[in-house]
Design a protein around this motif. Structure first.
Motif, PDB file in Angstrom:
ATOM      1  N   ASN A 130       1.205  -4.714   3.975  1.00  0.00           N
ATOM      2  CA  ASN A 130       1.871  -5.823   2.980  1.00  0.00           C
ATOM      3  C   ASN A 130       0.877  -6.597   1.405  1.00  0.00           C
ATOM      4  O   ASN A 130      -0.173  -5.386   1.708  1.00  0.00           O
ATOM      5  N   GLU A 131       1.381  -7.021   0.277  1.00  0.00           N
ATOM      6  CA  GLU A 131       0.925  -6.423  -0.708  1.00  0.00           C
ATOM      7  C   GLU A 131      -0.335  -7.312  -0.742  1.00  0.00           C
ATOM      8  O   GLU A 131      -1.761  -7.176  -1.546  1.00  0.00           O
ATOM      9  N   ASP A 132      -0.788  -8.494   0.385  1.00  0.00           N
ATOM     10  CA  ASP A 132      -1.712  -8.860   0.784  1.00  0.00           C
ATOM     11  C   ASP A 132      -3.150  -8.480   1.337  1.00  0.00           C
ATOM     12  O   ASP A 132      -3.950  -8.515   0.840  1.00  0.00           O
ATOM     13  N   ILE A 133      -2.787  -7.119   1.689  1.00  0.00           N
ATOM     14  CA  ILE A 133      -4.345  -6.385   2.341  1.00  0.00           C
ATOM     15  C   ILE A 133      -5.000  -6.061   1.438  1.00  0.00           C
ATOM     16  O   ILE A 133      -6.663  -6.210   2.114  1.00  0.00           O
ATOM     17  N   PRO A 134      -4.790  -5.438   0.372  1.00  0.00           N
ATOM     18  CA  PRO A 134      -6.396  -5.263  -0.186  1.00  0.00           C
ATOM     19  C   PRO A 134      -7.032  -6.483  -0.467  1.00  0.00           C
ATOM     20  O   PRO A 134      -8.550  -6.019  -0.559  1.00  0.00           O
ATOM     21  N   GLU A 135      -6.633  -7.470  -0.949  1.00  0.00           N
ATOM     22  CA  GLU A 135      -7.570  -8.375  -1.081  1.00  0.00           C
ATOM     23  C   GLU A 135      -7.926  -8.879   0.907  1.00  0.00           C
ATOM     24  O   GLU A 135      -9.244  -9.400   0.504  1.00  0.00           O
ATOM     25  N   SER A 136      -7.597  -8.700   1.579  1.00  0.00           N
ATOM     26  CA  SER A 136      -7.955  -9.291   3.198  1.00  0.00           C
ATOM     27  C   SER A 136      -8.647  -7.871   3.172  1.00  0.00           C
ATOM     28  O   SER A 136      -9.867  -8.390   4.100  1.00  0.00           O
ATOM     29  N   MET A 137      -9.201  -7.307   2.972  1.00  0.00           N
ATOM     30  CA  MET A 137     -10.059  -5.879   3.674  1.00  0.00           C
ATOM     31  C   MET A 137     -10.845  -6.153   2.709  1.00  0.00           C
ATOM     32  O   MET A 137     -11.892  -6.018   3.210  1.00  0.00           O
ATOM     33  N   ARG A 138     -10.935  -6.595   1.130  1.00  0.00           N
ATOM     34  CA  ARG A 138     -12.069  -6.539   0.156  1.00  0.00           C
ATOM     35  C   ARG A 138     -13.123  -8.053   1.069  1.00  0.00           C
ATOM     36  O   ARG A 138     -14.260  -7.881   1.277  1.00  0.00           O
ATOM     37  N   TYR A 139     -11.727  -8.878   1.809  1.00  0.00           N
ATOM     38  CA  TYR A 139     -12.680  -9.960   1.765  1.00  0.00           C
ATOM     39  C   TYR A 139     -13.646 -10.096   3.474  1.00  0.00           C
ATOM     40  O   TYR A 139     -14.842  -9.954   3.225  1.00  0.00           O
ATOM     41  N   LEU A 140     -12.796  -9.079   4.296  1.00  0.00           N
ATOM     42  CA  LEU A 140     -12.848  -8.422   5.197  1.00  0.00           C
ATOM     43  C   LEU A 140     -14.719  -7.816   5.244  1.00  0.00           C
ATOM     44  O   LEU A 140     -15.825  -8.477   5.504  1.00  0.00           O
ATOM     45  N   LEU A 188     -14.875  -1.870   2.450  1.00  0.00           N
ATOM     46  CA  LEU A 188     -13.925  -2.059   2.209  1.00  0.00           C
ATOM     47  C   LEU A 188     -14.475  -3.470   1.411  1.00  0.00           C
ATOM     48  O   LEU A 188     -13.264  -3.695   1.255  1.00  0.00           O
ATOM     49  N   GLU A 189     -15.255  -3.984   1.180  1.00  0.00           N
ATOM     50  CA  GLU A 189     -15.890  -4.524  -0.277  1.00  0.00           C
ATOM     51  C   GLU A 189     -14.468  -4.121  -1.576  1.00  0.00           C
ATOM     52  O   GLU A 189     -14.591  -4.573  -2.607  1.00  0.00           O
ATOM     53  N   ASN A 190     -14.882  -3.116  -1.825  1.00  0.00           N
ATOM     54  CA  ASN A 190     -14.546  -2.093  -3.076  1.00  0.00           C
ATOM     55  C   ASN A 190     -12.817  -1.522  -2.943  1.00  0.00           C
ATOM     56  O   ASN A 190     -12.388  -0.706  -3.250  1.00  0.00           O
ATOM     57  N   PHE A 191     -12.344  -1.794  -1.714  1.00  0.00           N
ATOM     58  CA  PHE A 191     -10.873  -1.272  -1.435  1.00  0.00           C
ATOM     59  C   PHE A 191     -10.129  -1.129  -2.396  1.00  0.00           C
ATOM     60  O   PHE A 191      -9.912  -2.238  -2.993  1.00  0.00           O
ATOM     61  N   SER A 192      -9.421  -0.623  -2.223  1.00  0.00           N
ATOM     62  CA  SER A 192      -8.145   0.265  -3.472  1.00  0.00           C
ATOM     63  C   SER A 192      -7.552   1.372  -3.431  1.00  0.00           C
ATOM     64  O   SER A 192      -6.564   1.839  -4.014  1.00  0.00           O
ATOM     65  N   LEU A 193      -7.539   1.114  -1.949  1.00  0.00           N
ATOM     66  CA  LEU A 193      -6.175   1.811  -1.451  1.00  0.00           C
ATOM     67  C   LEU A 193      -4.673   1.483  -1.463  1.00  0.00           C
ATOM     68  O   LEU A 193      -4.088   0.109  -1.594  1.00  0.00           O
ATOM     69  N   SER A 194      -3.813   1.783  -1.840  1.00  0.00           N
ATOM     70  CA  SER A 194      -2.397   1.666  -2.063  1.00  0.00           C
ATOM     71  C   SER A 194      -2.001   1.281  -1.253  1.00  0.00           C
ATOM     72  O   SER A 194      -1.799   1.570  -0.392  1.00  0.00           O
ATOM     73  N   LEU A 195      -0.681   0.399  -1.402  1.00  0.00           N
ATOM     74  CA  LEU A 195       0.312   0.277  -0.298  1.00  0.00           C
ATOM     75  C   LEU A 195       1.330   0.907   0.013  1.00  0.00           C
ATOM     76  O   LEU A 195       1.347   1.076   1.379  1.00  0.00           O
ATOM     77  N   GLU A 196       1.392   1.784  -0.882  1.00  0.00           N
ATOM     78  CA  GLU A 196       2.715   2.915  -0.666  1.00  0.00           C
ATOM     79  C   GLU A 196       1.360   3.434   0.404  1.00  0.00           C
ATOM     80  O   GLU A 196       1.845   4.762   1.538  1.00  0.00           O
ATOM     81  N   LEU A 197       0.350   4.223   0.415  1.00  0.00           N
ATOM     82  CA  LEU A 197      -0.429   5.189   1.146  1.00  0.00           C
ATOM     83  C   LEU A 197      -1.078   4.412   2.653  1.00  0.00           C
ATOM     84  O   LEU A 197      -0.433   5.217   3.665  1.00  0.00           O
ATOM     85  N   TYR A 254      -0.180   4.264   8.092  1.00  0.00           N
ATOM     86  CA  TYR A 254       0.027   2.716   9.510  1.00  0.00           C
ATOM     87  C   TYR A 254       1.471   4.150  10.405  1.00  0.00           C
ATOM     88  O   TYR A 254       1.363   3.187  11.287  1.00  0.00           O
ATOM     89  N   ILE A 255       2.511   3.876   9.501  1.00  0.00           N
ATOM     90  CA  ILE A 255       3.628   4.377  10.332  1.00  0.00           C
ATOM     91  C   ILE A 255       3.221   5.541  10.951  1.00  0.00           C
ATOM     92  O   ILE A 255       3.290   6.367  11.971  1.00  0.00           O
ATOM     93  N   GLN A 256       2.631   6.532   9.613  1.00  0.00           N
ATOM     94  CA  GLN A 256       2.101   7.984  10.795  1.00  0.00           C
ATOM     95  C   GLN A 256       1.053   7.279  12.457  1.00  0.00           C
ATOM     96  O   GLN A 256       1.495   8.680  12.962  1.00  0.00           O
ATOM     97  N   LEU A 257       0.348   6.658  12.317  1.00  0.00           N
ATOM     98  CA  LEU A 257      -0.129   6.339  13.302  1.00  0.00           C
ATOM     99  C   LEU A 257      -0.581   4.948  14.057  1.00  0.00           C
ATOM    100  O   LEU A 257       0.299   5.752  15.269  1.00  0.00           O
ATOM    101  N   PHE A 258       1.070   4.774  13.991  1.00  0.00           N
ATOM    102  CA  PHE A 258       1.138   3.185  14.407  1.00  0.00           C
ATOM    103  C   PHE A 258       2.474   3.020  15.393  1.00  0.00           C
ATOM    104  O   PHE A 258       3.584   2.324  15.704  1.00  0.00           O
ATOM    105  N   SER A 259       3.688   4.040  14.633  1.00  0.00           N
ATOM    106  CA  SER A 259       4.371   4.289  14.630  1.00  0.00           C
ATOM    107  C   SER A 259       5.243   5.779  15.207  1.00  0.00           C
ATOM    108  O   SER A 259       5.788   6.203  15.635  1.00  0.00           O
ATOM    109  N   ILE A 260       5.729   6.717  14.432  1.00  0.00           N
ATOM    110  CA  ILE A 260       5.890   7.932  14.370  1.00  0.00           C
ATOM    111  C   ILE A 260       5.334   8.792  15.853  1.00  0.00           C
ATOM    112  O   ILE A 260       5.918   9.315  16.615  1.00  0.00           O
TER     113      ILE A 260
END
Length: 180
Positions: free
Chosen positions: A24-34, A43-52, A57-63
């Motif tokens: 969700n939209e909180d994940i970049p901030e969470s990954m930077r904090y982690l 991870l401190e410089n995490f900048s991947l888009s939510l869409e990516l 996530y869908i490719q790895l954990f669903s489909i």
């Protein structure tokens, strides 16, 4: 045990749990904090888009989770099938520990890595160190194989990094417990 270090472990486990939920939209901030907590510059410089992240996530954990061997559920790794004996044993362990999964608001199986991380964090918050160790040793012993599969299946490498951080944190706690 060192209360400050246990508090840090709880935060790390909570952030690992969040990472294995649907992004969700909180994940970049969470990954930077982690990244900040564990000293991981990438991870401190995490900048991947939510869409990516959603696509990954869908490719790895669903489909493709079964064919890629990236199923994030303990029973799949331990029993070789979803909702196996391990699934039932984990539910019993939760109940015996006073942990009740709100199935109305949580749409993950109880043996999903996200719930399992949250559960260990709760046990640590409650100073239930022995129960946390028992749970880790019995039900989180598949993380090495999971990490390898994630490395092989992912082009981003984010989730294998999260598993590595999780494993390091669990190992640290196990070592800390041996010294008490």
């Amino acid at each position: 045990m060192n209360a400050q270090r246990i508090s840090k472990a709880i935060s790390i486990l909570d952030l690992c749990a969040k990472a294995f939920n649907y992004p969700n939209e909180d994940i970049p901030e969470s990954m930077r904090y982690l990244g900040e907590l564990v000293g991981n510059e990438e991870l401190e410089n995490f900048s991947l888009s939510l869409e990516l992240l959603e696509s990954e996530y869908i490719q790895l954990f669903s489909i493709n989770s079964s064919s890629n061997k990236t199923v994030p559920n303990a029973s799949w790794w331990i029993d070789g099938k979803m909702m196996g004996k391990t699934f039932i044993k984990i539910n019993v362990f939760y109940k015996e520990s006073g942990f009740i999964v709100d199935l109305q608001n949580v749409n993950l199986p109880q043996d999903h890595i996200s719930l399992m991380c949250s559960f260990v964090a709760i046990l640590l918050e409650q100073k239930e160190y022995e129960r946390a160790l028992i749970f880790m040793n019995k039900y989180l012993n598949w993380l090495d194989k999971f990490e390898i599969s994630l490395n092989e299946a992912s082009s981003l490498g984010l989730y294998s990094k999260i598993v590595l951080i999780l494993k390091d944190e669990l190992d640290f706690f196990k070592e800390l417990s041996k010294r008490r």
